[in-house]
Design a protein around this motif. Structure first.
Motif: not given
Ligand code: NAP
Length: 307
Positions: A81-82, A112-114, A135, A295, A297-299
């Motif tokens: 994701w990164h 998602q992008s992180v 995120a 949340k 992982y930030g979502w």
């Protein structure tokens, strides 16, 4: 006991319905090569890894050591994701780590992008992978998918997604030129995902179940235990047979040769028993679930499109 069927992808290729999960929480990660090799010896022809698992080199080494023709083995790996800003470079890194000329399936690991404080190379332990991420809004998964569509089909035979819901798939399909071949999601008897399966079926997207046994919690369910006694197999075999009966491929992880053998040697469940396992559904996520802050992982659940 029945032999393991294959599931047709929308590319025309087939994915073996049972693959070996390639995530290892063992700090001695190089040991995974041994269990990938025993899996090939037990008849597995499908391995699921990801760049973030750090097992790609050992999957590749086991493929070579197995002596199997490359075309007989289905290898899946995943975009971190990164690395969503750097899809082509990250994909090259995965092929290099695997030491293979191509993969059979390349998945966007999460929608998602992180970002990490350490940047492209990311954190050095799996613990850091999940605790130090931030995120970010871009690239969106539509943009990331457009980059994945540019990858050469001779180097990845199919592309797909992971951790997508009906909501995020609908959003993806607004701009996608290529329909994902696979959506890999958490499925087990406590999270049957029936609606999402039906949606994927209609769109021609095959589904792979991750964490398919539902761990101890689901394996110890009284209905599963009773079916295990009835068929004379282990609870995990009942659950895996249920996935196969629903047309879902599953990637159970086991480092033990005896369990690996059992997990590809499955009974054929009656329709009534398949239905009784599906009826255990409680919409309960066991592995990738929201934390106390609402949340994962930030979502939020809303961003994932989870009910
Ligand atoms: N796309 C994603 O975001 C994502 C997320 C999570 C996982 N995954 C994939 O899914 C794979 C499997 O996930 P998972 O490990 O969470 O779940 P799992 O395969 O359902 O469960 C693995 C656990 O079950 C044990 N086990 C396996 N077979 C058994 C048997 N016959 N009897 C008793 N215990 C048994 C294993 O122990 P032993 O090894 O000691 O046998 C291990 O502790 C991962 O390796 C990865 O490839 C993908």
């Amino acid at each position: 006991m029945s032999s393991i069927p294959s599931i047709k992808l929308n590319t025309g290729a087939s994915i073996p319905a049972i693959g070996l999960g390639g995530f290892s929480s063992d700090p001695n990660i190089a040991d995974s090569e041994k269990w990938f090799l025993t899996a090939f010896q037990a008849g597995y022809r499908h391995i699921d890894t990801a760049q973030i698992y750090r097992t790609e080199p050992y999957v590749g080494a086991a493929v070579r050591a197995s002596g199997l023709p490359r075309g007989d083995v289905f290898v899946t790996t995943k975009l971190p994701w990164h690395h969503t800003k750097d899809v082509a470079r990250s994909f090259d890194d995965s092929l290099r780590s695997l030491g293979l000329d191509y993969v059979d399936l390349y998945l966007m690991h999460f929608p998602q992008s992180v970002e990490y404080p350490t940047g492209y190379d990311g954190p050095s332990t799996f613990e850091e992978v999940i605790t130090t991420l931030k995120a970010v809004d871009t690239p969106t998964f539509n943009e990331t998918w457009a980059e994945m569509e540019k990858l050469s089909t001779s180097r990845t035979r199919a592309i797909g997604v992971s951790n997508f819901s009906i909501k995020t798939l609908k959003q993806l399909l607004k701009t996608a030129k290529v329909v994902p071949a696979v959506n890999q999601i958490e499925i087990h008897p406590y999270l049957a995902q029936t609606e999402l399966l039906e949606y994927c079926r209609k769109k021609g997207i095959a589904v792979t179940a991750y964490s398919p046994s539902g761990h101890e919690k689901v394996r110890n369910d009284p209905t599963i235990m009773a079916l295990a006694a009835k068929y004379g197999v282990s609870p995990t075999q009942i659950i895996l047979a249920w996935h196969v009966a629903r047309g879902v491929s599953a990637v159970p992880k086991s480092a033990h040769p005896e369990r690996q053998k059992k997990n590809v040697n499955l009974p054929a469940l009656s329709a009534e028993d398949v239905a009784s396992v599906t009826a255990l559904d409680r919409n309960e996520r066991i592995v990738n679930k929201l934390g106390p802050d609402g949340k994962l992982y930030g979502w939020t659940a809303e961003q994932y499109g989870w009910n």
